[in-house]
Scaffold this motif. Structure first.
Motif, PDB file in Angstrom:
ATOM      1  N   ILE A 185      14.083   2.712  -2.284  1.00  0.00           N
ATOM      2  CA  ILE A 185      13.007   3.700  -2.295  1.00  0.00           C
ATOM      3  C   ILE A 185      12.726   3.657  -0.477  1.00  0.00           C
ATOM      4  O   ILE A 185      12.311   2.476  -0.004  1.00  0.00           O
ATOM      5  N   LYS A 186      12.794   4.872  -0.001  1.00  0.00           N
ATOM      6  CA  LYS A 186      12.278   4.810   1.589  1.00  0.00           C
ATOM      7  C   LYS A 186      10.976   5.525   1.576  1.00  0.00           C
ATOM      8  O   LYS A 186      10.916   6.694   1.332  1.00  0.00           O
ATOM      9  N   VAL A 187      10.338   4.903   2.220  1.00  0.00           N
ATOM     10  CA  VAL A 187       8.766   5.405   2.348  1.00  0.00           C
ATOM     11  C   VAL A 187       8.386   5.349   4.046  1.00  0.00           C
ATOM     12  O   VAL A 187       8.268   4.265   4.687  1.00  0.00           O
ATOM     13  N   ASP A 188       8.156   6.616   4.718  1.00  0.00           N
ATOM     14  CA  ASP A 188       8.215   6.546   6.013  1.00  0.00           C
ATOM     15  C   ASP A 188       9.421   5.828   6.593  1.00  0.00           C
ATOM     16  O   ASP A 188      10.399   6.067   6.431  1.00  0.00           O
ATOM     17  N   ASP A 189       9.363   4.919   7.455  1.00  0.00           N
ATOM     18  CA  ASP A 189      10.453   4.028   7.925  1.00  0.00           C
ATOM     19  C   ASP A 189      10.500   2.621   7.108  1.00  0.00           C
ATOM     20  O   ASP A 189      11.305   1.772   7.633  1.00  0.00           O
ATOM     21  N   ASN A 190       9.923   2.428   6.100  1.00  0.00           N
ATOM     22  CA  ASN A 190      10.021   1.377   5.290  1.00  0.00           C
ATOM     23  C   ASN A 190      11.010   1.486   4.042  1.00  0.00           C
ATOM     24  O   ASN A 190      11.072   2.409   3.407  1.00  0.00           O
ATOM     25  N   TYR A 191      11.866   0.429   3.777  1.00  0.00           N
ATOM     26  CA  TYR A 191      12.661   0.345   2.625  1.00  0.00           C
ATOM     27  C   TYR A 191      12.305  -0.765   1.547  1.00  0.00           C
ATOM     28  O   TYR A 191      12.135  -1.674   2.046  1.00  0.00           O
ATOM     29  N   TYR A 192      12.077  -0.148   0.352  1.00  0.00           N
ATOM     30  CA  TYR A 192      11.890  -1.103  -0.805  1.00  0.00           C
ATOM     31  C   TYR A 192      12.919  -0.914  -1.705  1.00  0.00           C
ATOM     32  O   TYR A 192      13.544  -0.201  -2.055  1.00  0.00           O
ATOM     33  N   LEU A 193      12.810  -2.041  -2.448  1.00  0.00           N
ATOM     34  CA  LEU A 193      13.874  -2.172  -3.653  1.00  0.00           C
ATOM     35  C   LEU A 193      13.067  -2.681  -4.828  1.00  0.00           C
ATOM     36  O   LEU A 193      12.631  -3.961  -4.722  1.00  0.00           O
ATOM     37  N   ASN A 242       0.667  -1.257  -0.014  1.00  0.00           N
ATOM     38  CA  ASN A 242      -0.062  -0.051   0.011  1.00  0.00           C
ATOM     39  C   ASN A 242       0.639   1.178   0.032  1.00  0.00           C
ATOM     40  O   ASN A 242       0.332   2.333   0.475  1.00  0.00           O
ATOM     41  N   GLN A 243       2.013   1.110  -0.381  1.00  0.00           N
ATOM     42  CA  GLN A 243       2.858   2.279  -0.266  1.00  0.00           C
ATOM     43  C   GLN A 243       3.563   2.609  -1.843  1.00  0.00           C
ATOM     44  O   GLN A 243       4.052   3.522  -2.062  1.00  0.00           O
ATOM     45  N   ILE A 244       3.803   1.707  -2.520  1.00  0.00           N
ATOM     46  CA  ILE A 244       4.578   1.689  -4.193  1.00  0.00           C
ATOM     47  C   ILE A 244       3.890   1.121  -5.041  1.00  0.00           C
ATOM     48  O   ILE A 244       3.200  -0.188  -4.705  1.00  0.00           O
ATOM     49  N   SER A 245       3.596   1.726  -5.983  1.00  0.00           N
ATOM     50  CA  SER A 245       2.946   1.100  -7.077  1.00  0.00           C
ATOM     51  C   SER A 245       3.869   0.952  -8.353  1.00  0.00           C
ATOM     52  O   SER A 245       4.660   1.942  -8.644  1.00  0.00           O
ATOM     53  N   LEU A 246       3.683   0.002  -9.253  1.00  0.00           N
ATOM     54  CA  LEU A 246       4.550  -0.135 -10.778  1.00  0.00           C
ATOM     55  C   LEU A 246       3.764  -1.028 -11.498  1.00  0.00           C
ATOM     56  O   LEU A 246       2.665  -1.636 -11.118  1.00  0.00           O
ATOM     57  N   LEU A 279      13.000  -4.368   2.521  1.00  0.00           N
ATOM     58  CA  LEU A 279      14.213  -4.667   3.244  1.00  0.00           C
ATOM     59  C   LEU A 279      14.261  -4.063   4.586  1.00  0.00           C
ATOM     60  O   LEU A 279      13.596  -3.098   4.850  1.00  0.00           O
ATOM     61  N   ASN A 280      14.714  -5.102   5.692  1.00  0.00           N
ATOM     62  CA  ASN A 280      14.890  -4.382   7.060  1.00  0.00           C
ATOM     63  C   ASN A 280      16.041  -3.770   7.036  1.00  0.00           C
ATOM     64  O   ASN A 280      17.138  -4.343   7.408  1.00  0.00           O
ATOM     65  N   LEU A 281      16.249  -2.073   6.911  1.00  0.00           N
ATOM     66  CA  LEU A 281      17.520  -1.416   6.954  1.00  0.00           C
ATOM     67  C   LEU A 281      17.401  -0.202   7.998  1.00  0.00           C
ATOM     68  O   LEU A 281      16.138  -0.024   8.491  1.00  0.00           O
ATOM     69  N   GLU A 282      18.546   0.229   7.943  1.00  0.00           N
ATOM     70  CA  GLU A 282      18.418   1.581   8.967  1.00  0.00           C
ATOM     71  C   GLU A 282      18.767   2.819   8.278  1.00  0.00           C
ATOM     72  O   GLU A 282      18.371   3.761   8.588  1.00  0.00           O
ATOM     73  N   GLU A 283      19.235   2.438   7.123  1.00  0.00           N
ATOM     74  CA  GLU A 283      19.462   3.510   6.093  1.00  0.00           C
ATOM     75  C   GLU A 283      19.643   3.128   4.723  1.00  0.00           C
ATOM     76  O   GLU A 283      20.006   1.859   4.575  1.00  0.00           O
ATOM     77  N   ILE A 284      19.125   4.185   3.567  1.00  0.00           N
ATOM     78  CA  ILE A 284      19.132   3.681   2.391  1.00  0.00           C
ATOM     79  C   ILE A 284      20.568   3.230   1.884  1.00  0.00           C
ATOM     80  O   ILE A 284      20.571   2.344   0.840  1.00  0.00           O
ATOM     81  N   GLU A 285      21.684   3.379   2.373  1.00  0.00           N
ATOM     82  CA  GLU A 285      22.949   3.404   2.272  1.00  0.00           C
ATOM     83  C   GLU A 285      23.321   2.039   2.203  1.00  0.00           C
ATOM     84  O   GLU A 285      24.448   1.526   1.602  1.00  0.00           O
ATOM     85  N   LEU A 311      18.367  10.072  -6.756  1.00  0.00           N
ATOM     86  CA  LEU A 311      17.220  10.728  -7.667  1.00  0.00           C
ATOM     87  C   LEU A 311      16.858  11.791  -6.825  1.00  0.00           C
ATOM     88  O   LEU A 311      16.445  12.921  -7.347  1.00  0.00           O
ATOM     89  N   GLU A 312      16.704  11.253  -5.388  1.00  0.00           N
ATOM     90  CA  GLU A 312      16.066  12.194  -4.482  1.00  0.00           C
ATOM     91  C   GLU A 312      16.468  11.764  -3.140  1.00  0.00           C
ATOM     92  O   GLU A 312      17.320  10.796  -3.321  1.00  0.00           O
ATOM     93  N   ASP A 313      16.521  12.563  -1.997  1.00  0.00           N
ATOM     94  CA  ASP A 313      17.257  11.895  -0.860  1.00  0.00           C
ATOM     95  C   ASP A 313      16.975  10.663  -0.490  1.00  0.00           C
ATOM     96  O   ASP A 313      17.638   9.789   0.110  1.00  0.00           O
ATOM     97  N   ASN A 314      15.765  10.286  -0.663  1.00  0.00           N
ATOM     98  CA  ASN A 314      15.177   9.113  -0.290  1.00  0.00           C
ATOM     99  C   ASN A 314      14.895   8.099  -1.464  1.00  0.00           C
ATOM    100  O   ASN A 314      14.397   6.944  -1.253  1.00  0.00           O
ATOM    101  N   ILE A 315      15.622   8.201  -2.621  1.00  0.00           N
ATOM    102  CA  ILE A 315      15.664   7.415  -3.786  1.00  0.00           C
ATOM    103  C   ILE A 315      17.124   7.149  -4.054  1.00  0.00           C
ATOM    104  O   ILE A 315      17.505   8.199  -4.752  1.00  0.00           O
ATOM    105  N   LEU A 316      17.347   5.784  -4.112  1.00  0.00           N
ATOM    106  CA  LEU A 316      18.776   5.664  -4.766  1.00  0.00           C
ATOM    107  C   LEU A 316      18.403   4.702  -6.043  1.00  0.00           C
ATOM    108  O   LEU A 316      17.981   3.633  -5.875  1.00  0.00           O
ATOM    109  N   GLN A 317      19.209   4.981  -6.913  1.00  0.00           N
ATOM    110  CA  GLN A 317      19.082   4.004  -8.083  1.00  0.00           C
ATOM    111  C   GLN A 317      20.662   3.673  -8.627  1.00  0.00           C
ATOM    112  O   GLN A 317      21.432   4.570  -8.842  1.00  0.00           O
ATOM    113  N   PHE A 318      20.462   2.480  -8.954  1.00  0.00           N
ATOM    114  CA  PHE A 318      21.942   2.134  -9.471  1.00  0.00           C
ATOM    115  C   PHE A 318      21.718   0.766 -10.379  1.00  0.00           C
ATOM    116  O   PHE A 318      20.606   0.312 -10.681  1.00  0.00           O
ATOM    117  N   GLU A 319      22.696   0.851 -11.317  1.00  0.00           N
ATOM    118  CA  GLU A 319      22.698  -0.620 -12.250  1.00  0.00           C
ATOM    119  C   GLU A 319      23.781  -1.542 -11.604  1.00  0.00           C
ATOM    120  O   GLU A 319      24.994  -1.313 -10.997  1.00  0.00           O
TER     121      GLU A 319
END
Length: 237
Positions: free
Chosen positions: A202-210, A99-103, A145-151, A176-184
């Motif tokens: 992508i970080k949304v609230d306290d959740n991290y998605y890939l 309920n947080q990311i759509s594609l 993913l269960n992470l503490e930071e997007i890095e 791409l933004e502070d809470n959006i990291l893109q890589f190949e």
């Protein structure tokens, strides 16, 4: 259920559909000598159209299953149905993750989380869909993913790859933004094959998605349009 039993189930299901359609057509042609005015009024029943029914079945996929070119072991009945149901190439279907990311991803790809073999306590598979390429399917994966930071995404995915005895090399990383990291990334498998991926954390609230799309390096150009469409469709709800 083993392969032979599943093959029999699929073939029997198709025959049942065909027999039902033929039965309806035959019943409609019967002229009963009966005073129907004595019967209560019945709702109109639409007779299934055989050509219409067959147009929705992917006979090529069925043939590949019979010839064992598509592995159906472990697939659910819904996943089997999605394989034999014909979809229009170029169409896309939307999926919402937690309920947080759509594609969106190609509608003729097969969604099957049961095919995921990696078991990690800090990773939940929300989406796993793949093309019907027999050699190396192009795959879209959505993870929580269960992470503490997007890095930490890079090191986390390298750890997951090592579990599968696969070497991972990160390329072209950018925010791409502070809470959006893109890589190949490039994945080197033990059998000598090399796959490449486009991935977005992508970080949304306290959740991290890939979100990842992975394809064989020799075929990535042929699916580049689909990969770009998937990433253009990613939205935070």
């Amino acid at each position: 259920m083993n392969y032979e039993n599943k093959k029999i189930v699929i073939l029997c299901s198709i025959m049942i559909v065909l027999l039902l359609a033929l039965s309806f057509n035959r019943i409609n042609r019967v002229d009963f000598n009966y005073d129907y005015s004595l019967m209560p009024e019945m709702p109109e029943i639409k007779t299934p159209d055989l050509d219409e029914m067959m147009s929705e079945i992917d006979t090529d996929a069925i043939e590949k299953i019979i010839n064992r070119e598509i592995d159906i072991e472990g697939l659910s009945s819904e996943e089997l149905t999605s394989i034999v149901k014909k979809e229009n190439v170029g169409d896309y279907k939307e999926v919402i993750l937690n309920n947080q990311i759509s594609l969106e991803y190609p509608s003729n790809w097969i969604r099957s989380e049961s095919n995921v073999v990696v078991d990690h306590p800090d990773m939940d598979v929300l989406l796993f869909a793949f093309s019907l390429d027999l050699e190396f399917p192009t795959t879209v994966v959505g993870l929580k993913l269960n992470l503490e930071e997007i890095e930490q995404v890079e090191e986390f995915m390298r750890e997951v790859s090592e579990q599968q005895e696969t070497t991972m090399l990160i390329k072209d990383k950018k925010y791409l933004e502070d809470n959006i990291l893109q890589f190949e990334a490039e994945y080197n498998y033990t059998d000598g094959r090399v796959a490449v991926s486009k991935e977005r954390a992508i970080k949304v609230d306290d959740n991290y998605y890939l979100i990842s799309v992975i394809a064989l390096n020799t075929k990535v150009k042929s699916v580049e349009k689909q990969i770009n469409y998937i990433f253009d469709s990613i939205k935070v709800i």
